[in-house]
Design an enzyme around this catalytic site. Structure first.
Site, short mmCIF file in Angstrom:
data_model
loop_
_atom_site.label_atom_id
_atom_site.label_comp_id
_atom_site.label_asym_id
_atom_site.label_seq_id
_atom_site.Cartn_x
_atom_site.Cartn_y
_atom_site.Cartn_z
N ASP A 52 28.03 -1.74 25.84
CA ASP A 52 28.98 -3.07 25.58
C ASP A 52 28.00 -3.94 24.81
O ASP A 52 27.09 -4.70 25.35
CB ASP A 52 29.03 -3.85 26.93
CG ASP A 52 29.61 -5.25 26.86
OD1 ASP A 52 30.18 -5.56 25.94
OD2 ASP A 52 29.58 -5.68 28.00
N GLU A 130 -0.20 -2.04 9.39
CA GLU A 130 -1.54 -2.01 10.17
C GLU A 130 -1.23 -3.14 11.18
O GLU A 130 -1.37 -4.30 11.13
CB GLU A 130 -2.29 -2.63 9.17
CG GLU A 130 -2.83 -1.93 8.06
CD GLU A 130 -3.83 -2.45 7.19
OE1 GLU A 130 -4.78 -2.84 7.49
OE2 GLU A 130 -3.45 -2.71 5.96
N GLU A 132 -1.35 -5.33 14.48
CA GLU A 132 -2.51 -5.96 15.12
C GLU A 132 -1.94 -6.75 16.54
O GLU A 132 -0.72 -7.08 16.67
CB GLU A 132 -3.47 -7.37 14.52
CG GLU A 132 -4.18 -6.53 13.48
CD GLU A 132 -4.70 -7.83 12.56
OE1 GLU A 132 -5.70 -7.43 11.88
OE2 GLU A 132 -4.00 -8.83 12.52
N GLU A 187 -10.36 -5.71 16.66
CA GLU A 187 -10.19 -6.75 15.79
C GLU A 187 -11.16 -7.99 15.58
O GLU A 187 -12.17 -8.08 16.60
CB GLU A 187 -8.98 -7.33 15.36
CG GLU A 187 -7.99 -6.83 14.23
CD GLU A 187 -8.66 -6.84 12.95
OE1 GLU A 187 -9.58 -7.72 12.89
OE2 GLU A 187 -8.29 -6.08 12.10
N GLU A 194 -6.43 -3.22 16.36
CA GLU A 194 -5.52 -2.79 15.49
C GLU A 194 -5.33 -1.32 15.28
O GLU A 194 -6.37 -0.71 15.58
CB GLU A 194 -5.91 -3.34 13.90
CG GLU A 194 -5.20 -2.58 12.83
CD GLU A 194 -5.85 -3.30 11.40
OE1 GLU A 194 -5.82 -4.49 11.14
OE2 GLU A 194 -5.84 -2.35 10.49
N HIS A 243 0.18 -6.27 8.31
CA HIS A 243 0.05 -5.88 6.76
C HIS A 243 0.96 -4.73 6.42
O HIS A 243 0.96 -3.67 7.45
CB HIS A 243 -1.34 -5.41 6.37
CG HIS A 243 -2.47 -6.55 6.43
ND1 HIS A 243 -3.82 -6.33 6.61
CD2 HIS A 243 -2.32 -8.15 6.95
CE1 HIS A 243 -4.39 -7.66 6.61
NE2 HIS A 243 -3.42 -8.50 6.89
N ARG A 315 -9.32 -10.42 -1.41
CA ARG A 315 -8.56 -10.15 -0.07
C ARG A 315 -7.84 -11.29 0.52
O ARG A 315 -7.20 -10.87 1.49
CB ARG A 315 -9.92 -9.76 0.87
CG ARG A 315 -10.17 -8.16 0.98
CD ARG A 315 -10.63 -7.71 2.20
NE ARG A 315 -10.67 -6.16 2.20
CZ ARG A 315 -10.03 -5.50 2.94
NH1 ARG A 315 -9.22 -5.91 3.87
NH2 ARG A 315 -9.97 -3.99 2.79
N GLU A 332 -0.44 -3.97 -0.73
CA GLU A 332 -0.48 -4.44 0.44
C GLU A 332 -0.07 -5.87 0.67
O GLU A 332 -0.50 -6.87 -0.09
CB GLU A 332 -2.03 -4.38 0.94
CG GLU A 332 -1.97 -4.92 2.52
CD GLU A 332 -3.54 -5.09 2.96
OE1 GLU A 332 -4.38 -5.69 2.06
OE2 GLU A 332 -4.05 -4.55 4.12
N ARG A 334 0.45 -9.19 2.93
CA ARG A 334 -0.40 -9.50 4.03
C ARG A 334 0.22 -10.55 4.78
O ARG A 334 -0.32 -10.77 5.92
CB ARG A 334 -1.67 -10.00 3.54
CG ARG A 334 -2.56 -8.79 2.82
CD ARG A 334 -3.74 -9.44 1.88
NE ARG A 334 -4.51 -10.39 2.65
CZ ARG A 334 -5.39 -10.04 3.67
NH1 ARG A 334 -5.71 -8.99 3.79
NH2 ARG A 334 -6.05 -10.98 4.18
P1 ADP Z 1 -6.88 -1.99 5.05
O1 ADP Z 1 -8.00 -1.71 4.14
O2 ADP Z 1 -6.01 -3.14 4.46
O3 ADP Z 1 -7.45 -2.21 6.47
P2 ADP Z 1 -5.92 0.35 6.03
O4 ADP Z 1 -6.92 1.37 5.94
O5 ADP Z 1 -6.41 -0.16 7.62
O6 ADP Z 1 -6.07 -0.86 5.21
O7 ADP Z 1 -4.65 1.02 6.16
C1 ADP Z 1 -3.98 1.48 4.80
C2 ADP Z 1 -2.63 1.93 5.28
O8 ADP Z 1 -2.14 2.35 3.68
C3 ADP Z 1 -2.30 2.99 5.84
O9 ADP Z 1 -1.10 2.89 6.77
C4 ADP Z 1 -1.95 4.38 4.90
O10 ADP Z 1 -1.25 5.40 5.59
C5 ADP Z 1 -1.15 3.41 4.10
N1 ADP Z 1 -1.16 4.19 2.55
C6 ADP Z 1 -1.94 4.78 2.16
N2 ADP Z 1 -1.18 5.37 0.98
C7 ADP Z 1 -0.19 4.83 0.82
C8 ADP Z 1 0.85 4.82 -0.12
N3 ADP Z 1 1.08 5.51 -1.28
N4 ADP Z 1 1.81 4.12 0.05
C9 ADP Z 1 2.10 3.42 1.21
N5 ADP Z 1 1.18 3.18 2.08
C10 ADP Z 1 0.01 3.97 2.04
MG MG Z 2 -4.77 -4.49 5.64
MG MG Z 3 -6.69 -5.90 10.36
MG MG Z 4 -6.63 -2.24 8.40
MG MG Z 5 -9.19 -0.70 7.17
#
Ligand code: ADP
Ligand code: MG
Ligand code: MG
Ligand code: MG
Ligand code: MG
Length: 443
Positions: A52, A130, A132, A187, A194, A243, A315, A332, A334
């Site tokens: 529903d 990513e 959190e 974190e 995270e 992120h 960053r 990325e 954010r």
């Molecule tokens: P940070 O340095 O911001 O903490 P992380 O290492 O925690 O980043 O996370 C990086 C993310 O990016 C992971 O989920 C990873 O699978 C993803 N990632 C890696 N290569 C690609 C890509 N080509 N396209 C999209 N996401 C990607």
């Molecule tokens: Mg990040």
């Molecule tokens: Mg984080």
């Molecule tokens: Mg991260």
């Molecule tokens: Mg990281």
């Protein structure tokens, strides 16, 4: 698809499945379950299970309340923390109307539609999130508190950190459900964690985010903890973001990477995608940051973005370009937080990026300075604008962004805005503790 109908029927038998949860989300991203017994699994796989729709937030009017659930076979998985004898499985579903048409109010359908648009342009949208979250203690009545269970983080003689144990079990459960968990860590804030899982096509990632949230809540509960994805539960501490790492692939090749660009290693497509995001971010923030509380995270001083800029060095930028190149070339974003409906969030972000590609939107120069150390005048001179400061402001920008509105479609747009304006109004007319502390004794 990975699985056929008979694969699933066989797996269900092998795994001794007794209950199957048919899952979907409402417009606000809240997960919904219609649970059937395994005797009705075949019927369910044929898309014949009805529910529903009028009982679901933001879905439909009474006269069109009969909705059907059409499972995505590839999402079949058991819930590993439940008993294995008479096990429980789940399937993520699309919503169809009683005429057999995809329902325009189905968030998953909306993401599929924008991904289809990308596919027509030759692109596959890949996303790695990513998310959190906080793990809090519960009170005697089982209600969540904002007390954390970290070792030494408050006056507690308990030798074990319940939070670390819970996070370990969450990771194990996710892996058993087919997730590739790339990292999981504590974190910055007390009680904050995270868990990063591997990037995948956007639809799969949105399913994963929904699954991740419900698994995290369930396992935390087994440890006597409450997991929350509320963006900013504690004043003075970092909030929880989500992120989003994103790239477009064309014919199996990362379309964001351009080796010949010596300066950034980014392609024109990547630049225009960034341009589209920066151009539309004010318009889509109500979707990626959908609560009153979201805007208490987006303030200076807590690692969350506040200003609209991109950078490969910094960053603090809204759009950061991680250093990895080649297949891992990505951008990325954010600002999004885990309270967002992931289907709608990825749909509007992709629509923004595609619009950037179609209209060759230049993102402008990247910022190298720490934007947080710039004065408002310096930021203005550099053309760096602010993200919306409140849910109300974000909704106003959304109402002016035709690209984002078109991505959501009129049905979801209307229901979303209506629900959010009520939320804003309820908040705005409350008398908060801060006001009493501030004014009661003075006036
Ligand atoms: P940070 O340095 O911001 O903490 P992380 O290492 O925690 O980043 O996370 C990086 C993310 O990016 C992971 O989920 C990873 O699978 C993803 N990632 C890696 N290569 C690609 C890509 N080509 N396209 C999209 N996401 C990607
Ligand atoms: Mg990040
Ligand atoms: Mg984080
Ligand atoms: Mg991260
Ligand atoms: Mg990281």
């Amino acid at each position: 698809p990975k699985y056929t109908k008979s694969d699933i029927l066989r797996k269900a038998q092998e795994l001794d499945v007794k209950f199957v949860r048919l899952q979907f989300t409402d417009i606000l991203g809240i997960i919904k379950n219609v649970t059937i017994t395994v005797e009705r699994l075949e019927e369910a796989l044929d898309g014949k299970i009805m529910f529903d729709g009028s009982s679901i937030e933001g879905f439909t009017r009474i006269q069109e309340s009969d909705m059907y659930l059409m499972p995505d076979y590839d999402t079949f998985t058991i819930l590993p923390w439940k008993p294995r004898k008479g096990a429980e499985a789940r399937l993520m579903c699309d919503i169809y109307t009683h005429d057999g048409e995809p329902f325009i109010g189905c968030p998953r359908g909306i993401l599929k539609k924008v991904c289809e648009e990308a596919r027509e342009m030759g692109y596959e949208f890949l996303v790695g999130p990513e998310p959190e979250f906080f793990l809090f203690e519960m009170d005697e009545d089982g209600k969540p508190t904002i007390k954390t269970n970290d070792k030494g983080s408050y006056f507690d003689l308990s030798p074990v950190d319940l939070g670390e144990n819970a996070r370990r079990d969450i990771t194990l459960a996710l892996e058993e459900m087919g997730f590739e968990v790339e990292a999981s860590h504590h974190e910055v804030a007390p009680g904050q964690h995270e868990i990063d899982f591997k990037y995948a096509p956007a639809l799969r990632t949105a399913d994963n985010i929904v699954t991740f949230k419900f698994v995290t809540k369930a396992i935390a509960m087994e440890h006597g903890l409450y997991a929350t994805f509320m963006p900013k539960p504690i004043f003075g501490e970092n909030g929880s973001g989500m992120h989003l790492n994103m790239s477009l692939f064309k014919d199996g090749v990362n379309a964001f990477y351009d080796e010949s660009n010596k300066e950034t290693g980014l392609s024109e497509v990547a630049m225009y995608f960034i341009g589209g995001i920066l151009h539309h971010v004010k318009g889509f923030t109500a979707v990626t940051n959908p609560t009153v509380n979201s805007y208490k995270r987006l303030v200076p001083g807590y690692e969350a973005p506040v200003y609209i800029s991109w950078s490969s060095k910094n960053r603090s930028a809204l759009v950061r370009i991680p250093a990895a190149r080649g297949i891992a070339t990505r951008i990325e974003l954010r600002s999004p937080d885990p309270a967002a409906n992931p289907y709608l969030a990825l749909a509007v972000i992709l629509a923004a990026g595609l619009d950037g590609i179609k209209n060759r939107i230049d993102p402008g120069p990247q910022t190298f300075d720490n934007i947080y150390e710039m004065t408002p005048a310096e930021r203005m001179a550099a053309g760096i604008e602010d993200l919306p400061g409140s849910l109300k402001e974000a909704l106003e920008y959304l109402s002016k962004d035709e690209v984002i509105k078109a991505a959501l479609g009129p049905h979801v747009y209307e229901h979303f805005v209506k629900a959010k304006l009520i939320e804003w109004d309820t908040y705005r007319t409350q008398v908060h503790q801060w006001e009493l502390d501030q004014y009661l004794g003075i006036f």
